[in-house]
Scaffold this active site. Structure first.
Site, PDB file in Angstrom:
ATOM      1  N   LYS A  37       0.825  -1.211  -0.082  1.00 27.39           N
ATOM      2  CA  LYS A  37      -0.021  -0.114   0.025  1.00 27.39           C
ATOM      3  C   LYS A  37       0.794   1.356  -0.161  1.00 27.39           C
ATOM      4  O   LYS A  37       2.104   1.284   0.337  1.00 27.39           O
ATOM      5  CB  LYS A  37      -1.027  -0.046   1.223  1.00 27.39           C
ATOM      6  CG  LYS A  37      -1.908  -1.276   0.994  1.00 27.39           C
ATOM      7  CD  LYS A  37      -2.791  -1.115   2.299  1.00 27.39           C
ATOM      8  CE  LYS A  37      -3.915  -1.991   2.042  1.00 27.39           C
ATOM      9  NZ  LYS A  37      -5.032  -2.234   3.381  1.00 27.39           N
ATOM     10  N   HIS A  42      -2.093  -5.377   1.521  1.00 30.78           N
ATOM     11  CA  HIS A  42      -3.247  -6.287   1.217  1.00 30.78           C
ATOM     12  C   HIS A  42      -2.974  -7.500   0.678  1.00 30.78           C
ATOM     13  O   HIS A  42      -1.980  -7.781   0.120  1.00 30.78           O
ATOM     14  CB  HIS A  42      -4.204  -5.408   0.122  1.00 30.78           C
ATOM     15  CG  HIS A  42      -5.184  -6.310  -0.454  1.00 30.78           C
ATOM     16  ND1 HIS A  42      -6.670  -6.406   0.234  1.00 30.78           N
ATOM     17  CD2 HIS A  42      -5.188  -7.189  -1.374  1.00 30.78           C
ATOM     18  CE1 HIS A  42      -7.257  -7.134  -0.451  1.00 30.78           C
ATOM     19  NE2 HIS A  42      -6.613  -7.841  -1.355  1.00 30.78           N
ATOM     20  N   GLU A  69      -9.332 -10.840  -7.931  1.00 25.14           N
ATOM     21  CA  GLU A  69      -8.467  -9.697  -7.470  1.00 25.14           C
ATOM     22  C   GLU A  69      -7.325  -9.956  -8.655  1.00 25.14           C
ATOM     23  O   GLU A  69      -6.709  -8.905  -9.047  1.00 25.14           O
ATOM     24  CB  GLU A  69      -7.807  -9.985  -6.100  1.00 25.14           C
ATOM     25  CG  GLU A  69      -9.059  -9.232  -5.196  1.00 25.14           C
ATOM     26  CD  GLU A  69      -8.839  -9.380  -3.833  1.00 25.14           C
ATOM     27  OE1 GLU A  69      -7.502  -9.550  -3.352  1.00 25.14           O
ATOM     28  OE2 GLU A  69      -9.535  -8.975  -2.990  1.00 25.14           O
ATOM     29  N   ASN A  94      -2.038   0.347   6.555  1.00 27.81           N
ATOM     30  CA  ASN A  94      -1.477  -0.849   7.086  1.00 27.81           C
ATOM     31  C   ASN A  94      -0.625  -1.769   6.315  1.00 27.81           C
ATOM     32  O   ASN A  94      -0.579  -2.946   6.262  1.00 27.81           O
ATOM     33  CB  ASN A  94      -2.772  -1.792   8.075  1.00 27.81           C
ATOM     34  CG  ASN A  94      -3.806  -2.253   6.872  1.00 27.81           C
ATOM     35  OD1 ASN A  94      -3.713  -1.586   5.613  1.00 27.81           O
ATOM     36  ND2 ASN A  94      -4.830  -2.743   7.271  1.00 27.81           N
ATOM     37  N   TYR A 150     -12.313  -2.271  -3.869  1.00 31.62           N
ATOM     38  CA  TYR A 150     -12.806  -2.395  -2.375  1.00 31.62           C
ATOM     39  C   TYR A 150     -14.201  -2.348  -2.470  1.00 31.62           C
ATOM     40  O   TYR A 150     -15.028  -2.178  -1.529  1.00 31.62           O
ATOM     41  CB  TYR A 150     -12.112  -1.654  -1.468  1.00 31.62           C
ATOM     42  CG  TYR A 150     -10.689  -1.991  -0.732  1.00 31.62           C
ATOM     43  CD1 TYR A 150     -10.550  -2.983  -0.285  1.00 31.62           C
ATOM     44  CD2 TYR A 150      -9.605  -1.167  -1.208  1.00 31.62           C
ATOM     45  CE1 TYR A 150      -9.564  -3.580   0.345  1.00 31.62           C
ATOM     46  CE2 TYR A 150      -8.256  -1.491  -0.572  1.00 31.62           C
ATOM     47  CZ  TYR A 150      -8.493  -2.452   0.094  1.00 31.62           C
ATOM     48  OH  TYR A 150      -7.101  -2.862   0.697  1.00 31.62           O
TER      49      TYR A 150
END
Ligand code: ATP
Ligand code: MG
Length: 137
Positions: free
Chosen positions: A9, A115, A126, A112, A49
């Site tokens: 990320k 993913h 995905e 965070n 998302y």
């Protein structure tokens, strides 16, 4: 043999730890079958998302995911989906086990670091979202 989608990320890319995170995968039996650095558009992030579109944090999540470039990868190996989730650690880095990617590189539940796909079904969707068949080897 299983495949899963990983995203490094924007917070981790900005910190300069792409190599350190990819090393966690390779050092733990996951091969990098495809990888690319890219800037997500708002439409990309909203579509990726979409399962979270009704959640209170959706707007913040999308804003965060487009705040800088990401690195998307296909990881391949035995139990790749579960192994990647284990290497990542808990969603909230404060709850992540010592030695996991989120414990070592993430700041908070919004930023965070990584993913990872959470099921075989989602992994297939995905991976297809980011890569064509000929880009995965
Ligand atoms: P990811 O899907 O990013 O791998 P995850 O599967 O561990 O993470 P999800 O429940 O799918 O967690 O949530 C997706 C992302 O939304 C999380 O990575 C986190 O950044 C954000 N998020 C999840 N729950 C919360 C929350 N309660 N408050 C704020 N942000 C959240
Ligand atoms: Mg998730």
């Amino acid at each position: 043999m299983e495949r899963t989608l990983s995203i490094i990320k924007p917070d981790a890319v900005a910190k300069g730890v792409i190599g350190k995170i990819l090393d966690r995968f390779e050092s733990n039996g996951l091969k990098i079958a495809a990888t690319r650095k890219m800037q997500l558009s708002r439409a990309d992030a909203e579509a990726f998302y979409a399962v979270h579109s009704e959640r209170s944090f959706f707007g913040d999540l999308v804003d965060f995911m487009i705040s800088g470039p990401v690195v998307v990868s296909v990881l391949e190996g035995e139990n790749a989906i579960a192994k990647n989730r284990q290497l990542m650690g808990a969603t909230n880095p404060k709850e992540a086990e010592a030695g996991t990617i989120r414990a070592d590189f993430a700041e908070n539940i919004d930023a965070n670091a990584v993913h990872g796909s959470d099921s075989a079904e989602n992994a297939a969707v995905e991976i297809a979202f980011f890569f064509s068949g000929r880009e995965i080897a």
